[in-house]
Design an enzyme around this catalytic site. Structure first.
Site, PDB file in Angstrom:
ATOM      1  N   ASP A 167       0.835  -1.173   0.023  1.00  0.00           N
ATOM      2  CA  ASP A 167      -0.029   0.156  -0.224  1.00  0.00           C
ATOM      3  C   ASP A 167       0.860   1.379  -0.016  1.00  0.00           C
ATOM      4  O   ASP A 167       1.729   1.226   1.050  1.00  0.00           O
ATOM      5  CB  ASP A 167      -1.004  -0.022   1.414  1.00  0.00           C
ATOM      6  CG  ASP A 167      -1.458   1.270   1.319  1.00  0.00           C
ATOM      7  OD1 ASP A 167      -1.659   2.146   0.505  1.00  0.00           O
ATOM      8  OD2 ASP A 167      -2.846   1.130   2.366  1.00  0.00           O
ATOM      9  N   GLU A 218      30.381   5.972   5.398  1.00  0.00           N
ATOM     10  CA  GLU A 218      30.414   4.235   5.497  1.00  0.00           C
ATOM     11  C   GLU A 218      30.222   3.762   4.179  1.00  0.00           C
ATOM     12  O   GLU A 218      29.784   2.554   4.133  1.00  0.00           O
ATOM     13  CB  GLU A 218      29.203   3.842   6.583  1.00  0.00           C
ATOM     14  CG  GLU A 218      27.823   4.230   6.129  1.00  0.00           C
ATOM     15  CD  GLU A 218      26.867   4.055   7.135  1.00  0.00           C
ATOM     16  OE1 GLU A 218      26.633   2.606   7.256  1.00  0.00           O
ATOM     17  OE2 GLU A 218      26.167   4.839   7.820  1.00  0.00           O
ATOM     18  N   CYS A 275      26.121   6.302  10.580  1.00  0.00           N
ATOM     19  CA  CYS A 275      25.856   7.689  10.232  1.00  0.00           C
ATOM     20  C   CYS A 275      26.244   8.773  11.307  1.00  0.00           C
ATOM     21  O   CYS A 275      26.202   9.939  11.128  1.00  0.00           O
ATOM     22  CB  CYS A 275      24.191   7.758  10.331  1.00  0.00           C
ATOM     23  SG  CYS A 275      23.526   6.529   9.183  1.00  0.00           S
ATOM     24  N   THR A 300      13.913   2.805   2.402  1.00  0.00           N
ATOM     25  CA  THR A 300      14.847   3.728   3.064  1.00  0.00           C
ATOM     26  C   THR A 300      16.356   3.961   2.474  1.00  0.00           C
ATOM     27  O   THR A 300      17.055   4.459   3.369  1.00  0.00           O
ATOM     28  CB  THR A 300      14.861   3.322   4.751  1.00  0.00           C
ATOM     29  OG1 THR A 300      15.436   2.146   4.645  1.00  0.00           O
ATOM     30  CG2 THR A 300      13.520   3.319   5.351  1.00  0.00           C
ATOM     31  N   SER A 329      16.979  -1.609  15.198  1.00  0.00           N
ATOM     32  CA  SER A 329      17.582  -0.396  15.082  1.00  0.00           C
ATOM     33  C   SER A 329      16.583   0.960  15.239  1.00  0.00           C
ATOM     34  O   SER A 329      17.000   1.864  15.922  1.00  0.00           O
ATOM     35  CB  SER A 329      18.031  -0.227  13.616  1.00  0.00           C
ATOM     36  OG  SER A 329      17.121  -0.062  12.836  1.00  0.00           O
ATOM     37  N   HIS A 374      18.823  13.078  13.009  1.00  0.00           N
ATOM     38  CA  HIS A 374      19.207  12.087  12.076  1.00  0.00           C
ATOM     39  C   HIS A 374      18.129  11.449  11.390  1.00  0.00           C
ATOM     40  O   HIS A 374      17.066  11.058  12.250  1.00  0.00           O
ATOM     41  CB  HIS A 374      20.162  10.910  12.635  1.00  0.00           C
ATOM     42  CG  HIS A 374      20.591   9.844  11.630  1.00  0.00           C
ATOM     43  ND1 HIS A 374      20.949   9.831  10.535  1.00  0.00           N
ATOM     44  CD2 HIS A 374      19.984   8.557  11.661  1.00  0.00           C
ATOM     45  CE1 HIS A 374      20.905   8.834   9.624  1.00  0.00           C
ATOM     46  NE2 HIS A 374      20.561   7.800  10.532  1.00  0.00           N
ATOM     47  N   LYS A 388       9.331   9.815  15.716  1.00  0.00           N
ATOM     48  CA  LYS A 388       8.766   8.700  16.918  1.00  0.00           C
ATOM     49  C   LYS A 388       9.776   9.032  18.073  1.00  0.00           C
ATOM     50  O   LYS A 388       9.092   9.065  19.254  1.00  0.00           O
ATOM     51  CB  LYS A 388       9.260   7.485  16.395  1.00  0.00           C
ATOM     52  CG  LYS A 388       8.372   6.850  15.370  1.00  0.00           C
ATOM     53  CD  LYS A 388       8.541   5.251  15.275  1.00  0.00           C
ATOM     54  CE  LYS A 388       8.271   4.658  14.144  1.00  0.00           C
ATOM     55  NZ  LYS A 388       8.297   3.064  14.011  1.00  0.00           N
ATOM     56  N   ASN A 420      17.744   8.295   3.050  1.00  0.00           N
ATOM     57  CA  ASN A 420      18.611   8.475   3.880  1.00  0.00           C
ATOM     58  C   ASN A 420      19.919   8.769   3.298  1.00  0.00           C
ATOM     59  O   ASN A 420      20.340   7.998   2.243  1.00  0.00           O
ATOM     60  CB  ASN A 420      18.745   6.850   4.729  1.00  0.00           C
ATOM     61  CG  ASN A 420      19.430   7.028   5.907  1.00  0.00           C
ATOM     62  OD1 ASN A 420      20.298   7.912   6.164  1.00  0.00           O
ATOM     63  ND2 ASN A 420      19.530   5.986   6.629  1.00  0.00           N
ATOM     64  N   SER A 451      24.482   3.794  13.833  1.00  0.00           N
ATOM     65  CA  SER A 451      24.174   2.495  14.294  1.00  0.00           C
ATOM     66  C   SER A 451      25.334   1.739  14.809  1.00  0.00           C
ATOM     67  O   SER A 451      26.404   2.235  14.336  1.00  0.00           O
ATOM     68  CB  SER A 451      23.472   1.472  13.212  1.00  0.00           C
ATOM     69  OG  SER A 451      22.170   1.850  12.999  1.00  0.00           O
TER      70      SER A 451
HETATM   71  P1  HMG Z   1       8.945  -2.708   7.791  1.00  0.00           P
HETATM   72  O1  HMG Z   1       8.861  -4.048   8.510  1.00  0.00           O
HETATM   73  O2  HMG Z   1       8.831  -2.789   6.327  1.00  0.00           O
HETATM   74  O3  HMG Z   1       7.428  -1.778   8.242  1.00  0.00           O
HETATM   75  O4  HMG Z   1      10.221  -2.142   8.078  1.00  0.00           O
HETATM   76  P2  HMG Z   1       6.767  -1.845   9.307  1.00  0.00           P
HETATM   77  O5  HMG Z   1       5.846  -2.884   9.183  1.00  0.00           O
HETATM   78  O6  HMG Z   1       7.455  -1.706  10.536  1.00  0.00           O
HETATM   79  O7  HMG Z   1       5.980  -0.355   9.017  1.00  0.00           O
HETATM   80  C1  HMG Z   1       6.360   0.642   9.126  1.00  0.00           C
HETATM   81  C2  HMG Z   1       5.361   1.747   9.481  1.00  0.00           C
HETATM   82  O8  HMG Z   1       4.510   1.827   8.546  1.00  0.00           O
HETATM   83  C3  HMG Z   1       4.669   1.210  10.825  1.00  0.00           C
HETATM   84  O9  HMG Z   1       4.425   2.619  11.518  1.00  0.00           O
HETATM   85  C4  HMG Z   1       3.440   0.619  10.089  1.00  0.00           C
HETATM   86  O10 HMG Z   1       2.189   1.018  11.104  1.00  0.00           O
HETATM   87  C5  HMG Z   1       3.045   1.699   9.193  1.00  0.00           C
HETATM   88  P3  HMG Z   1       4.784   2.682  13.097  1.00  0.00           P
HETATM   89  O11 HMG Z   1       4.287   1.689  13.753  1.00  0.00           O
HETATM   90  O12 HMG Z   1       6.312   2.505  12.877  1.00  0.00           O
HETATM   91  O13 HMG Z   1       4.441   4.062  13.499  1.00  0.00           O
HETATM   92  N1  HMG Z   1       2.252   1.259   7.988  1.00  0.00           N
HETATM   93  C6  HMG Z   1       1.104   1.959   7.561  1.00  0.00           C
HETATM   94  N2  HMG Z   1       0.833   3.603   7.532  1.00  0.00           N
HETATM   95  C7  HMG Z   1       0.007   3.808   6.695  1.00  0.00           C
HETATM   96  N3  HMG Z   1      -0.873   2.930   5.854  1.00  0.00           N
HETATM   97  C8  HMG Z   1      -0.429   1.727   5.637  1.00  0.00           C
HETATM   98  C9  HMG Z   1       0.553   0.943   6.498  1.00  0.00           C
HETATM   99  N4  HMG Z   1       1.198  -0.077   6.616  1.00  0.00           N
HETATM  100  C10 HMG Z   1       2.141   0.018   7.348  1.00  0.00           C
HETATM  101  N5  HMG Z   1      -0.962   0.854   4.793  1.00  0.00           N
HETATM  102  C11 HMG Z   1      12.028  -0.379   8.716  1.00  0.00           C
HETATM  103  C12 HMG Z   1      10.499  -0.468   8.215  1.00  0.00           C
HETATM  104  C13 HMG Z   1      12.332   1.050   8.761  1.00  0.00           C
HETATM  105  C14 HMG Z   1      12.195  -1.226   9.966  1.00  0.00           C
HETATM  106  C15 HMG Z   1      12.839  -0.925   7.300  1.00  0.00           C
HETATM  107  O14 HMG Z   1      12.617  -0.134   6.434  1.00  0.00           O
HETATM  108  C16 HMG Z   1      14.248  -0.934   7.661  1.00  0.00           C
HETATM  109  O15 HMG Z   1      14.963  -2.038   8.070  1.00  0.00           O
HETATM  110  N6  HMG Z   1      14.997   0.287   7.179  1.00  0.00           N
HETATM  111  C17 HMG Z   1      16.504   0.214   7.624  1.00  0.00           C
HETATM  112  C18 HMG Z   1      16.846   0.431   9.110  1.00  0.00           C
HETATM  113  C19 HMG Z   1      16.550   1.824   9.505  1.00  0.00           C
HETATM  114  O16 HMG Z   1      16.321   2.843   8.584  1.00  0.00           O
HETATM  115  N7  HMG Z   1      16.534   2.150  10.945  1.00  0.00           N
HETATM  116  C20 HMG Z   1      16.306   3.275  11.556  1.00  0.00           C
HETATM  117  C21 HMG Z   1      16.978   3.485  12.600  1.00  0.00           C
HETATM  118  S1  HMG Z   1      18.566   3.087  12.705  1.00  0.00           S
HETATM  119  C22 HMG Z   1      19.204   4.467  11.906  1.00  0.00           C
HETATM  120  O17 HMG Z   1      18.876   5.574  12.165  1.00  0.00           O
HETATM  121  C23 HMG Z   1      20.813   4.187  11.340  1.00  0.00           C
HETATM  122  C24 HMG Z   1      20.899   3.946   9.865  1.00  0.00           C
HETATM  123  O18 HMG Z   1      20.959   5.392   9.110  1.00  0.00           O
HETATM  124  C25 HMG Z   1      22.266   3.544   9.459  1.00  0.00           C
HETATM  125  C26 HMG Z   1      23.737   4.052  10.131  1.00  0.00           C
HETATM  126  O19 HMG Z   1      23.756   4.431  11.110  1.00  0.00           O
HETATM  127  O20 HMG Z   1      24.609   3.953   9.289  1.00  0.00           O
HETATM  128  C27 HMG Z   1      19.693   3.177   9.199  1.00  0.00           C
END
Ligand code: HMG
Length: 383
Positions: free
Chosen positions: A29, A79, A111, A152, A201, A233, A242, A275, A307
């Site tokens: 969606d 990185e 990051c 992302t 994460s 970030h 959040k 990102n 991270s």
């Molecule tokens: P996911 O499993 O695809 O998504 O992973 P989800 O099921 O957790 O859903 C995401 C959100 O969408 C949820 O909202 C759902 O409810 C909502 P929340 O509960 O979180 O508020 N949702 C909807 N909303 C509206 N309509 C809909 C609908 N369906 C679902 N129909 C995840 C998402 C970000 C985990 C994944 O994409 C991922 O692993 N990304 C990479 C890791 C990341 O970015 N982590 C962030 C923190 S770590 C960080 O910032 C460091 C980093 O930059 C790296 C570094 O430091 O080098 C990543």
């Protein structure tokens, strides 16, 4: 002595994927990406564009000849390094014409490295007030086609000139940092994409902000009321929100609204880019400055997260006349003029990876791009 950010600009590659197109292709969606993750577009790069070309294209927006004579340190936080040994900052130093008697090196901690570079630059200026330091945060965020992290992804760089008597943001001496040895996201040597525990994460990011914010308030006797805006970030725009909402729980509705309105201003550009890893906090800062209607003298809090994990909260005061130093027109033009890729074009570009072991010549219309590979060495096109 006042030290901080004198000039700041970003560069993103000239291609993007629309998140509705990606959602439909992945049978998701579209609201999950636009609302749940908070992303509208995702920057994508060709193989002729790497962290050096992003960095040079971003730096050229801010450097006058006089700066190039005064800079005695070039630091790249990344990185997405292109060599296990030689720093991209050394190549960047030559490409953009910095005077020779300078240090050039790379910093790494996911990051967070852009912030490590910024703080190192500030310390250097404090002991060498006539110096200037070029700090660039440059990365390519790639998780793999149809992977959990795909929505992302992103790519680009932020360049900052750090100096005494800065004309944009004077940094306060109030940093609080936090290090925790956690495997939430990491990329073992030789792996093209990171290993990531998405939910861990997210949790670690929020928990790091809570811990650091509590410690910051206790050390400095400050509260949300002492800040006019907070920038985070931004791995995806919902993430910072959040963490912020968790910290605002006990605040009045007016206070929540005030801070959240500025948060929205800080994510305008990231929503369209994705990102940037090391550059994401600083893209958020540029977005806040260019869209947030802030006044000189106002205080901005900055939350950096890498991270692994290292996080830091620090702050700065906006300088009188800071608006004149901003490059909003260049930034907005850059975003508007990008080409929207079909999903087939994006997937082809994603899979078309540079092979450093095959000698080749390349064409690319960017100001700085990879012109050839010869004996594993990248040669860059210069202007
Ligand atoms: P996911 O499993 O695809 O998504 O992973 P989800 O099921 O957790 O859903 C995401 C959100 O969408 C949820 O909202 C759902 O409810 C909502 P929340 O509960 O979180 O508020 N949702 C909807 N909303 C509206 N309509 C809909 C609908 N369906 C679902 N129909 C995840 C998402 C970000 C985990 C994944 O994409 C991922 O692993 N990304 C990479 C890791 C990341 O970015 N982590 C962030 C923190 S770590 C960080 O910032 C460091 C980093 O930059 C790296 C570094 O430091 O080098 C990543």
């Amino acid at each position: 002595m006042n030290v901080g950010i004198d000039k700041i600009s970003f560069f993103v590659p000239p291609y993007y994927v629309d998140m509705t197109d990606l959602a439909l292709a992945r049978e998701v969606d579209p609201n999950k990406f636009h609302i749940g993750i908070g992303q509208d577009k995702m920057a994508v790069n060709k193989k002729t564009q790497d962290i050096v070309t992003f960095a040079a294209n971003a730096a050229k927006n801010i450097l006058a000849d006089e700066d190039k004579e005064q800079i005695d340190m070039v630091i790249v936080g990344t990185e997405s390094g292109i060599d296990e040994s030689k720093a991209s900052a050394v190549v960047l130093h030559r490409l953009i014409g910095i005077q020779p008697f300078a240090r050039a090196f790379e910093m790494k901690e996911a990051c967070y490295a852009g912030t490590a570079a910024l703080q190192y630059a500030v310390a250097h200026i404090k002991s060498h007030p006539k110096s200037k330091v070029l700090v660039v945060a440059s990365d390519i965020a790639k998780y793999g086609l149809a992977s959990g992290g795909e929505p992302t992804q992103g790519a680009g760089a932020v360049a900052m000139l750090v100096s005494a008597d800065p004309r944009i943001l004077q940094l306060n001496d109030d940093s609080v940092a936090l290090t925790q040895d956690i495997y939430d996201f990491w990329r073992p040597v030789g792996h093209d994409y990171p290993m990531v525990d998405g939910q861990l994460s997210n949790e670690t990011y929020i928990q790091a902000f809570q811990k650091i914010w509590e410690e910051y308030q206790s050390r400095h006797k400050k509260t949300i009321a002492d800040f006019d805006a907070l920038a985070f970030h931004i791995p995806y725009t919902k993430m910072g929100k959040k963490a912020l909402l968790a910290a605002l729980e006990d605040e009045s509705p007016e206070e929540q609204e005030r801070i959240l309105a500025k948060y929205e201003a800080s994510i305008v550009y990231s929503r369209q880019v994705g990102n940037l890893y090391t550059g994401s906090l600083y893209l958020g800062l540029i977005s806040l400055l260019e869209n947030g209607q802030l006044n000189a003298g106002e205080q901005i809090g900055l939350f950096s997260y890498g991270s692994g994990t290292v996080a830091e909260f620090f702050s700065g005061k906006l300088v009188e006349g800071y608006q004149q130093q901003l490059l909003a027109d260049i930034h907005q033009k850059q975003l508007v003029e990008r080409k929207r890729l079909s999903i087939a074009e994006y997937e082809a570009m994603f899979n078309d990876v540079l092979d450093a072991d095959i000698d080749s010549n390349y064409e690319d219309s960017l100001l700085y791009s990879i012109a050839s590979i010869s004996n594993t060495v990248r040669t860059y096109k210069e202007k």
